[in-house]
Design a protein around this motif. Structure first.
Motif, PDB file in Angstrom:
ATOM      1  N   PHE A  11      77.591  58.659 -10.324  1.00 59.10           N
ATOM      2  CA  PHE A  11      76.532  58.564  -9.322  1.00 59.10           C
ATOM      3  C   PHE A  11      75.711  59.833  -9.352  1.00 59.10           C
ATOM      4  CE2 PHE A  11      78.116  61.466  -6.119  1.00 59.10           C
ATOM      5  CZ  PHE A  11      79.487  61.454  -6.285  1.00 59.10           C
ATOM      6  N   CYS A  12      74.448  59.672  -9.064  1.00 55.52           N
ATOM      7  CA  CYS A  12      73.525  60.794  -8.963  1.00 55.52           C
ATOM      8  C   CYS A  12      72.998  60.855  -7.534  1.00 55.52           C
ATOM      9  CB  CYS A  12      72.343  60.633  -9.912  1.00 55.52           C
ATOM     10  SG  CYS A  12      72.799  60.443 -11.645  1.00 55.52           S
ATOM     11  N   VAL A  13      72.691  62.035  -7.059  1.00 58.11           N
ATOM     12  CA  VAL A  13      72.072  62.204  -5.750  1.00 58.11           C
ATOM     13  C   VAL A  13      70.614  62.573  -5.986  1.00 58.11           C
ATOM     14  CG1 VAL A  13      72.146  63.450  -3.561  1.00 58.11           C
ATOM     15  CG2 VAL A  13      74.277  62.969  -4.807  1.00 58.11           C
ATOM     16  N   PHE A  14      69.704  61.744  -5.520  1.00 59.00           N
ATOM     17  CA  PHE A  14      68.291  61.970  -5.808  1.00 59.00           C
ATOM     18  C   PHE A  14      67.439  61.599  -4.610  1.00 59.00           C
ATOM     19  CE2 PHE A  14      69.155  57.602  -6.995  1.00 59.00           C
ATOM     20  CZ  PHE A  14      68.047  56.903  -6.535  1.00 59.00           C
ATOM     21  N   TYR A  15      66.193  62.018  -4.643  1.00 62.32           N
ATOM     22  CA  TYR A  15      65.247  61.702  -3.583  1.00 62.32           C
ATOM     23  C   TYR A  15      63.836  61.684  -4.145  1.00 62.32           C
ATOM     24  CZ  TYR A  15      64.502  66.764  -3.590  1.00 62.32           C
ATOM     25  OH  TYR A  15      64.235  68.051  -3.981  1.00 62.32           O
ATOM     26  N   GLY A  16      62.967  61.025  -3.430  1.00 62.01           N
ATOM     27  CA  GLY A  16      61.564  60.932  -3.834  1.00 62.01           C
ATOM     28  C   GLY A  16      60.671  61.107  -2.632  1.00 62.01           C
ATOM     29  N   GLN A  17      59.742  60.205  -2.453  1.00 63.42           N
ATOM     30  CA  GLN A  17      58.801  60.320  -1.349  1.00 63.42           C
ATOM     31  C   GLN A  17      59.073  59.247  -0.301  1.00 63.42           C
ATOM     32  OE1 GLN A  17      55.099  59.708  -3.491  1.00 63.42           O
ATOM     33  NE2 GLN A  17      54.972  57.595  -2.777  1.00 63.42           N
ATOM     34  N   GLY A  18      58.610  59.519   0.913  1.00 64.29           N
ATOM     35  CA  GLY A  18      58.745  58.563   1.992  1.00 64.29           C
ATOM     36  C   GLY A  18      57.480  57.735   2.153  1.00 64.29           C
ATOM     37  N   PHE A  19      57.459  56.934   3.208  1.00 71.84           N
ATOM     38  CA  PHE A  19      56.290  56.095   3.465  1.00 71.84           C
ATOM     39  C   PHE A  19      55.111  56.920   3.980  1.00 71.84           C
ATOM     40  CE2 PHE A  19      59.736  52.978   3.655  1.00 71.84           C
ATOM     41  CZ  PHE A  19      59.208  51.974   2.860  1.00 71.84           C
ATOM     42  N   ASN A  20      55.406  58.033   4.658  1.00 72.94           N
ATOM     43  CA  ASN A  20      54.343  58.892   5.161  1.00 72.94           C
ATOM     44  C   ASN A  20      54.020  59.984   4.150  1.00 72.94           C
ATOM     45  OD1 ASN A  20      54.297  57.490   7.655  1.00 72.94           O
ATOM     46  ND2 ASN A  20      56.027  58.733   8.402  1.00 72.94           N
ATOM     47  N   GLN A  21      52.755  60.323   4.053  1.00 74.44           N
ATOM     48  CA  GLN A  21      52.322  61.317   3.078  1.00 74.44           C
ATOM     49  C   GLN A  21      53.019  62.654   3.315  1.00 74.44           C
ATOM     50  OE1 GLN A  21      48.098  61.893   2.999  1.00 74.44           O
ATOM     51  NE2 GLN A  21      48.138  63.198   1.190  1.00 74.44           N
ATOM     52  N   GLY A  22      53.572  63.201   2.260  1.00 74.31           N
ATOM     53  CA  GLY A  22      54.238  64.485   2.340  1.00 74.31           C
ATOM     54  C   GLY A  22      55.684  64.422   2.792  1.00 74.31           C
ATOM     55  N   SER A  23      56.184  63.250   3.105  1.00 70.10           N
ATOM     56  CA  SER A  23      57.571  63.130   3.570  1.00 70.10           C
ATOM     57  C   SER A  23      58.503  62.808   2.410  1.00 70.10           C
ATOM     58  CB  SER A  23      57.682  62.039   4.640  1.00 70.10           C
ATOM     59  OG  SER A  23      57.368  60.766   4.092  1.00 70.10           O
ATOM     60  N   LEU A  24      59.785  63.100   2.603  1.00 68.20           N
ATOM     61  CA  LEU A  24      60.790  62.788   1.599  1.00 68.20           C
ATOM     62  C   LEU A  24      61.421  61.431   1.909  1.00 68.20           C
ATOM     63  CD1 LEU A  24      62.626  66.215   1.220  1.00 68.20           C
ATOM     64  CD2 LEU A  24      60.815  65.266  -0.215  1.00 68.20           C
ATOM     65  N   GLY A  25      61.819  60.738   0.859  1.00 71.43           N
ATOM     66  CA  GLY A  25      62.411  59.426   1.048  1.00 71.43           C
ATOM     67  C   GLY A  25      63.006  58.913  -0.236  1.00 71.43           C
ATOM     68  N   HIS A  64      54.426  58.548  -7.048  1.00 68.09           N
ATOM     69  CA  HIS A  64      53.360  57.853  -7.779  1.00 68.09           C
ATOM     70  C   HIS A  64      52.915  58.724  -8.957  1.00 68.09           C
ATOM     71  CE1 HIS A  64      52.676  54.582  -4.914  1.00 68.09           C
ATOM     72  NE2 HIS A  64      52.848  55.470  -3.953  1.00 68.09           N
ATOM     73  N   LYS A  65      53.593  58.594 -10.078  1.00 71.33           N
ATOM     74  CA  LYS A  65      53.238  59.366 -11.266  1.00 71.33           C
ATOM     75  C   LYS A  65      53.233  58.441 -12.473  1.00 71.33           C
ATOM     76  CE  LYS A  65      54.840  63.848  -9.620  1.00 71.33           C
ATOM     77  NZ  LYS A  65      55.636  65.074  -9.922  1.00 71.33           N
ATOM     78  N   PRO A  66      52.252  58.607 -13.369  1.00 72.37           N
ATOM     79  CA  PRO A  66      52.148  57.699 -14.522  1.00 72.37           C
ATOM     80  C   PRO A  66      53.375  57.769 -15.418  1.00 72.37           C
ATOM     81  CG  PRO A  66      50.149  59.009 -14.242  1.00 72.37           C
ATOM     82  CD  PRO A  66      51.171  59.592 -13.328  1.00 72.37           C
TER      83      PRO A  66
END
Length: 335
Positions: A259-273, A278-280
């Motif tokens: 298992f890996c522990v990871f995170y990206g973006q949230g629904f609100n701009q600038g938030s983590l989730g 959104h990257k090509p």
């Protein structure tokens, strides 16, 4: 920090041959099909018990299909939902040379990344137009064979053109007709654990089983590199002396999972989730490397063509890296 646990299966090996033939892992399918399993078994204890019973009978009769070319579905591969996944990043595929339908191919998929969005969208769906880009070529993305022992999921995977990374399954595809392409995520789960933005390190130096298989069938080797695959998530990396890293290693040895522990973006701009950034994501398909057909290739022969493959992959990366966000000094490293 918002994080997610990502359970991984080691797909960087061929299960019955050399320890480094394999894909996703093939493939980390981003669709939530696992929710079907408890629902399926739950039906056994309802008035609808006959449906899962009949399916189990069908499962026994159909048991060998995943190792005999599978059962792909143009309808599933053209589901509209795949275009939404494609456009989210967006994901594209670009060729440098045509692939002749008169040959079979083993395609090395690099890098693994966390969820292999590029490999999934390009080779398991028609969202990026694979059939138009490579007419006459039938793509298969290899993953662990035990996925095909799970009811419903096996049928779903086969419908998308996913195949088992087992030696019998790959041998079948490369020996029955031409125009077949088997994509293998050579780096497997070990590479997934190193997947962080701005890294271009591949586990390839000692992974030669896919080359041996290609030689046995005279299949052409096709290098690919997916720019942006490691950029869509941040991953929490643990030091080798930490208890978490030791637990990861222990768990993999016992259960075959990671298992890996990871995170990206949230629904609100600038938030983590948990949403990817959104990257090509751009997959560059390189020029095929012709291989002779040798039933029992010697280690020296395997090493020779493995070195040629690494050289071709290195050149492919260098030719396209600046255009796709890497600096001119960025190096592709093989471990």
């Amino acid at each position: 920090m918002c994080s997610s646990l990502y359970w991984c299966a080691p797909a960087g090996k061929c299960e019955t041959a050399q320890p480094s033939v394999g894909l996703l892992e093939g493939n980390r399918d981003p669709t939530p099909v696992w929710i079907l399993q408890p629902l399926f078994f739950g039906l056994l204890f309802t008035p609808l018990w006959l449906l899962p019973t009949l399916y189990f009978v069908w499962l026994l009769l159909d048991w060998k299909t995943p190792n005999q070319g599978g059962r792909r579905s143009a309808w599933v591969r053209n589901w509209y939902v795949w275009t939404h996944i494609r456009d989210y990043f967006p994901i594209t595929i670009r060729k440098t040379k045509d692939l002749s339908p008169s040959h079979n191919y083993i395609m090395g998929v690099h890098p693994h990344g966390l969820l292999t969005f590029g490999a999934f969208c390009n080779f398991c769906t028609e969202a990026t137009g694979f059939s138009e880009t490579f007419p006459g070529i039938t793509p298969h993305l290899a993953t662990l064979s035990w996925f095909f022992k799970i009811p419903i999921i096996r049928d779903y995977l086969m419908a998308k053109g996913v195949c088992s990374v087992s030696q019998p399954a790959i041998d079948y595809l490369l020996s029955h007709g031409t125009g077949n392409l088997v994509g293998i995520v050579v780096g497997g789960v070990g590479e997934a654990l190193q997947s962080v933005p701005n890294t271009t390190t591949l586990l390839l130096q000692k992974r030669k089983g896919f080359v041996r298989t290609a030689l046995r069938h005279g299949a052409h080797l096709v290098p690919t590199f997916t720019f942006g695959e490691t950029e869509v998530y941040d991953q929490v990396l643990f030091h080798e002396e930490s208890w978490m890293y030791k637990f990861q290693s222990f768990f993999r040895r016992i259960f075959g999972f990671y298992f890996c522990v990871f995170y990206g973006q949230g629904f609100n701009q600038g938030s983590l989730g948990l949403l990817p950034y959104h990257k090509p994501i751009v997959t560059i398909v390189g020029e095929p490397l012709p291989l002779p057909r040798i039933e029992n290739p010697s280690p020296e022969t395997v090493n020779k063509y493995h070195a040629l493959y690494m050289d071709a992959l290195h050149k492919l990366f260098d030719q396209h890296k600046v255009q796709h966000g890497c600096s001119n000094t960025q190096k592709l490293l093989f471990l």
